[in-house]
Design an enzyme around this catalytic site. Structure first.
Site, PDB file in Angstrom:
ATOM      1  N   GLU A 146      -1.439 -86.556  44.155  1.00 30.50           N
ATOM      2  CA  GLU A 146      -2.687 -85.848  43.983  1.00 30.50           C
ATOM      3  C   GLU A 146      -2.602 -84.603  44.650  1.00 30.50           C
ATOM      4  O   GLU A 146      -2.779 -84.121  45.875  1.00 30.50           O
ATOM      5  CB  GLU A 146      -3.620 -86.616  44.694  1.00 30.50           C
ATOM      6  CG  GLU A 146      -5.102 -86.407  44.100  1.00 30.50           C
ATOM      7  CD  GLU A 146      -5.880 -85.495  44.976  1.00 30.50           C
ATOM      8  OE1 GLU A 146      -6.005 -84.305  44.727  1.00 30.50           O
ATOM      9  OE2 GLU A 146      -6.394 -85.819  46.164  1.00 30.50           O
ATOM     10  N   SER A 181      -0.776 -79.887  48.707  1.00 32.15           N
ATOM     11  CA  SER A 181      -0.669 -78.545  47.664  1.00 32.15           C
ATOM     12  C   SER A 181       0.254 -78.867  46.889  1.00 32.15           C
ATOM     13  O   SER A 181       1.293 -79.609  46.820  1.00 32.15           O
ATOM     14  CB  SER A 181      -0.277 -77.375  48.788  1.00 32.15           C
ATOM     15  OG  SER A 181       1.011 -77.410  49.036  1.00 32.15           O
ATOM     16  N   CYS A 212      -9.988 -80.367  46.756  1.00 31.74           N
ATOM     17  CA  CYS A 212      -9.314 -80.116  45.314  1.00 31.74           C
ATOM     18  C   CYS A 212     -10.090 -80.369  44.130  1.00 31.74           C
ATOM     19  O   CYS A 212     -10.000 -79.768  43.200  1.00 31.74           O
ATOM     20  CB  CYS A 212      -8.119 -80.773  45.124  1.00 31.74           C
ATOM     21  SG  CYS A 212      -8.031 -82.537  45.546  1.00 31.74           S
TER      22      CYS A 212
END
Length: 489
Positions: A259, A238, A293
């Site tokens: 990332e 996150s 994501c």
């Protein structure tokens, strides 16, 4: 699936965790998959120290020796493909096909790729430079060499959504470049990462080169980040956690590869192939149950095709079977935990309160005897860009749809009005327009009429979606430092 408690892997040895063990829960039926180790801060520090001690010799091994170990590890993963795929399915709740092809299968592929990558040249000659006589010395011709060196000890903190592809994408290129690693897997599904350590151990990786620690305690991750032995942190997770890690790294100038979150915009123009767009957008529901994501979760659709697109998406959803990941025909498995299921459902309720209309889903599905952490694939429509469900990452099988009435300028403005910028998408029958729009999107990657990814293309995000790039040769660069050597001739 196993009654043998998992031990830590530190300095080439399997060691008992100081903090005991905790249960890893199968999100499909809430059964116990196995017992994962809880490391202490001291054991994490021991792992980092072991990695530092192994760095000098490992970084000086030949590229061929490093490649051979990575290849042998891939062979072992392939040999254990079936039981390790079953473990991945049990830990993550991913349907069988995903656990096989996109988890263990991708892990094998990445180890093979970076076995080859270990053999890539790390030196590049630069054009010579003629210098005139002056304060710096006599006139001369200066040669220069660009050399990529290993960063050092790399802490790899991996995500729960893919306990094979994600750590493989960190560990394999880091080792190929001559780094040593401390791996801290996500607490929800760490057992697969320890199987990766099994493969590397059997493949002959020297003691201390690979270390795997873990636990539910926040201090385990903190220790893996702030250890003075660690030179770089590679993190997937996150944005909020990434920001905290970056702050710690900044204090000692550790290198970072981040990332982070995403809220992928999917622009659908009036001339788009709607069936193709629906197939692409629909992967949000089926791929890891939306826990990814890169998903096209934020659809920006031209008003002229808005109703038809929603109709097609609704029809597509009707065929998405939610159920046991091990059962044939299951498309959507559970999310990782009860807490995450509740979080996703709270967003759906928030969307309703914000004025979005639930075109499909919204009710908790009951699978089997009612156990498991299942979320209904949900479509929220009639959304506006100021809604929290549009602006925040939900990380579940939920798609929001925002209409637009104007031209491509409005679509670009809506797409870029986001804190995130990982992957976005454009669907249009006009290739020139699609590429023109893609160039103006503030995203690390853009899919034009596809959700497919070229696995040699750089991967990473703009804005709060991350720092740095990996995948393909870019991962080898990410785990290396650039050195220049200059001489006079």
């Amino acid at each position: 699936m196993t009654d043998v408690p998992q031990r830590l892997y530190v300095g080439g040895e399997w060691v008992e965790p100081a903090g005991g063990h905790y249960e890893v829960i199968n999100p499909a039926d809430e059964s116990v998959v196995g017992l994962a180790p809880e490391a202490s801060r001291a054991q994490v520090e021991e792992a980092a120290c072991a990695a530092a001690g192994a760095l000098e010799s490992w970084s000086r091994t030949t590229p061929e020796a490093r490649a051979a170990i990575l290849d042998r590890a891939a062979d072992i993963m392939q040999r254990e493909f079936e039981p390790w795929s079953a473990l991945a399915r049990a830990e993550t709740g991913a349907p069988t096909g995903i656990a096989r092809g996109m988890q263990v299968g991708v892990g094998v592929t990445r180890f093979r790729r970076y076995a080859k990558g270990a053999l890539d040249p790390v030196e590049k000659g630069l054009p010579p430079q003629v210098t005139e006589a002056g304060p710096m010395g006599r006139a001369s011709i200066l040669g220069a060499l660009e050399v990529r060196q290993p960063v050092g000890v790399v802490t790899c903190i991996t995500s729960y959504n893919n306990p094979w592809a994600n750590p493989a994408g960190k560990v394999a290129p880091a080792l190929a470049m001559g780094n040593t690693v401390v791996v801290k897997p996500a607490p929800q599904d760490p057992l697969s990462v320890f199987r990766m350590a099994d493969a590397l151990h059997e493949a002959g990786v020297p003691a201390g080169v690979v270390n795997v620690v873990g636990g539910q305690s926040v201090e385990v991750g903190e220790a893996a980040v702030d250890s003075p032995y660690v030179d770089m942190v590679s993190f997937t997770g996150s944005t909020a956690v990434g920001q905290r890690i970056a702050e710690v790294c900044g204090r000692s100038m550790k290198r970072q590869l981040m990332e982070l979150g995403g809220k992928g915009a999917a622009i659908v123009f009036e001339d788009a192939d709607l069936d193709a767009a629906v197939m692409g957008i629909g992967t949000t529901f089926s791929f890891y149950s939306g826990q990814i994501c890169t998903a096209p979760t934020r659809v920006i659709a031209h008003r002229s095709v808005y109703d038809r697109l929603i109709e097609k998406l609704t029809g597509y959803l009707a065929f998405m079977q939610v159920g046991d990941p091990a059962a044939a025909g299951t498309v959507v498995g559970p999310v990782i935990s009860a807490a995450h299921r509740d979080r996703v459902e709270s967003y759906v309720e928030l969307g309703r309160k914000e004025g979005a209309r639930i075109a499909y889903g919204g009710e908790r599905p009951v699978v089997g005897d009612g156990r498991g952490f299942y979320v209904a694939p949900t479509l929220l429509v009639d959304c506006t860009n100021d809604m929290r469900v549009v602006r925040e990452e939900i990380f579940g099988p939920v798609v929001v749809v925002v209409p637009f009435d104007g031209d491509e300028e409005e679509a670009i403005r809506l797409a870029n009005d986001s804190d995130f910028g990982l992957l976005s998408y454009v669907w249009s029958g006009d290739s020139a327009r699609a590429f023109r729009v893609a160039r103006r999107l503030r995203a690390g990657g853009v899919g034009v009429n596809t959700i497919g990814r070229n696995m040699e293309a750089p991967f990473g995000g703009f804005k709060r979606s991350g720092v740095g790039r990996d995948v393909g040769s870019y991962a080898l660069h990410a785990y290396s430092e650039m050195q220049s050597i200059v001489w006079t001739g």
